[in-house]
Design a protein around this motif. Structure first.
Motif, short mmCIF file in Angstrom:
data_model
loop_
_atom_site.label_atom_id
_atom_site.label_comp_id
_atom_site.label_asym_id
_atom_site.label_seq_id
_atom_site.Cartn_x
_atom_site.Cartn_y
_atom_site.Cartn_z
N GLN A 43 -17.14 -38.22 -20.98
CA GLN A 43 -18.39 -38.09 -20.22
C GLN A 43 -19.30 -39.30 -20.31
O GLN A 43 -20.18 -39.49 -19.47
CB GLN A 43 -19.14 -36.85 -20.68
CG GLN A 43 -18.41 -35.55 -20.40
CD GLN A 43 -18.22 -35.32 -18.92
OE1 GLN A 43 -19.18 -35.38 -18.16
NE2 GLN A 43 -17.00 -35.07 -18.50
N PRO A 48 -25.77 -40.30 -15.74
CA PRO A 48 -26.60 -39.10 -15.92
C PRO A 48 -27.37 -38.77 -14.63
O PRO A 48 -27.74 -39.68 -13.88
CB PRO A 48 -27.58 -39.47 -17.03
CG PRO A 48 -27.12 -40.76 -17.60
CD PRO A 48 -26.21 -41.40 -16.61
N ARG A 55 -24.87 -35.21 -17.63
CA ARG A 55 -23.73 -35.94 -17.07
C ARG A 55 -22.76 -34.91 -16.46
O ARG A 55 -22.13 -34.15 -17.18
CB ARG A 55 -23.02 -36.75 -18.14
CG ARG A 55 -23.90 -37.85 -18.69
CD ARG A 55 -23.17 -38.61 -19.78
NE ARG A 55 -24.07 -39.52 -20.45
CZ ARG A 55 -24.17 -40.81 -20.16
NH1 ARG A 55 -23.44 -41.34 -19.23
NH2 ARG A 55 -25.01 -41.57 -20.83
#
Length: 172
Positions: A43, A48, A55
């Motif tokens: 991730q 974001p 995320r």
């Protein structure tokens, strides 16, 4: 969410043959299709969200052929390394992980769906999933029904189900 082009591995090597055997079906199936669910495993490579900072990973769903080899048996190839990583967000390379496999069994008026985690294929152990016999019945409107594993609640009604057995085998 941004959409980006995901490259396919031109020489995937981690291949499992998925065999699907239909047991005591109330009738024939017209076809079967498969799809794989891939998700980004790291991730930190995903940008974001502007407000929440969460995320949110993208998923990809490549399809694969399920070839009929007998009246009650289909086979298809599932690749664990089908998708190549890429730097989609400018935050480093995103790597893909095969999460699950889904199979659709089609009759003229129904779609019966079975799904399970990719780990079940790697185990190379048979996995039985069950459909109600009534789910197969053809009607005026298409139905959409999902398979279930056998459990204590539905075990006592076993004569009202037919099963599908899935087995993965690593191919070298």
């Amino acid at each position: 969410m941004e959409k980006f082009d995901v490259e396919r591995n031109s020489h995937p090597r981690v291949r499992y043959q998925l065999t699907m055997k239909i047991n005591k079906s109330p009738g024939p199936f017209d076809s079967a299709k498969g799809s794989m669910t891939y998700e980004i495993r790291n991730q930190s490579c995903v940008r974001p969200a502007p407000i929440s900072g969460v995320r949110v990973s993208q998923s990809e769903y490549p399809e694969f052929e399920m070839k009929k080899i007998a009246e009650d048996t289909y086979v298809g190839d599932v690749y664990f390394d089908l998708l190549e990583g890429g730097d989609y967000y400018g935050l480093g390379v995103c790597y893909w992980r095969l999460q699950s496999v889904n199979i659709n069994l089609m009759t003229k008026s129904n779609i019966l769906r079975a799904g399970f985690s990719a780990k079940k294929i790697q185990d190379e152990q048979p996995r039985d999933l069950y459909f109600l016999l009534d789910d197969y019945e053809q009607g005026d409107r298409p139905k959409d029904n999902s398979a279930v594993p056998l459990n204590e609640n539905n075990k006592k009604f076993l004569d009202e189900f037919f099963s599908v057995t899935f087995t993965g085998k690593r191919m070298f």
